[in-house]
Enzyme design. Structure first.
Site, short mmCIF file in Angstrom:
data_model
loop_
_atom_site.label_atom_id
_atom_site.label_comp_id
_atom_site.label_asym_id
_atom_site.label_seq_id
_atom_site.Cartn_x
_atom_site.Cartn_y
_atom_site.Cartn_z
N CYS A 1 0.70 -1.08 0.12
CA CYS A 1 0.18 -0.03 -0.03
C CYS A 1 0.97 1.16 0.08
CB CYS A 1 -0.93 0.01 1.18
SG CYS A 1 -2.16 1.07 0.73
N HIS B 1 -3.86 -5.26 -0.35
CA HIS B 1 -3.36 -5.73 1.10
C HIS B 1 -3.54 -7.17 1.02
CE1 HIS B 1 -3.29 -1.94 3.12
NE2 HIS B 1 -4.37 -1.54 2.34
N GLU C 1 -2.21 -9.23 3.31
CA GLU C 1 -2.67 -9.62 4.72
C GLU C 1 -4.00 -9.62 5.02
OE1 GLU C 1 -2.76 -5.18 5.26
OE2 GLU C 1 -1.61 -6.69 3.70
#
Length: 170
Positions: free
Chosen positions: A60, A145, A147
């Protein structure tokens, strides 16, 4: 942590020298808010880290900042990418993944120097840059993202790639 790495969190104000003094095997650049181009001090320190030869993985804002450090430009999106249903095409895998995103700025694809890096991922909706693989240095970044669980953990392979890179592979 899930991959057996020891993680040391350092503040954004850390210098390249501070980071290198911690003797890391790799550097993870995390997400954050705001206009990436305003972070001139961090960009200056990232230029030094790019020369370190250490593996770097940016997510990001980390993706945007590293692109700026490598000479690319960022721009504000007319409509930000928000939500858990953003399709991103990974050119190396020839596959589109559903990702989680929350950003209003993007790396401008035409400004990525092909001698330095190549765009590795794009948003399937609007073609914006979603990932960069750097040449001649062990480094890659993504705008989305991995994650988060946009489509369930489809892009976690990026963490495996980073661990392999720290071990001298990938």
């Amino acid at each position: 942590l899930k991959r057996g790495c020891r993680v040391k969190v350092m503040p954004a104000s850390s210098t390249a020298e501070d980071i290198l003094a911690a003797n890391p095997q790799g550097i993870m650049l995390s997400n954050g808010p705001g206009d990436p181009a305003e972070n001139t001090g961090i960009i200056k320190e990232l230029r030094k880290l790019l020369k370190s030869g250490l593996p770097i993985f940016g997510i990001c804002l980390g993706h945007q900042l590293l692109a700026l450090a490598a000479g690319a430009k960022t721009g504000k999106l007319k409509y930000g990418h928000r939500g858990v249903n953003q399709p991103v095409t990974d050119f190396a895998k020839d596959r589109t993944f559903i990702t989680s995103q929350n950003h209003g700025y993007a790396v401008v694809a035409g400004t990525v120097d092909p001698a330095v890096a190549e765009v590795s991922h794009v948003n399937a909706n609007d073609g914006t840059t979603e990932g960069i693989r750097y040449k001649n240095i062990p480094c890659f970044t993504v705008q989305f993202h991995p994650e988060a669980c946009g489509g369930p953990r489809d892009t976690e392979y990026l963490f495996d790639d980073f661990v392999a890179m720290m071990k001298g592979g990938c």
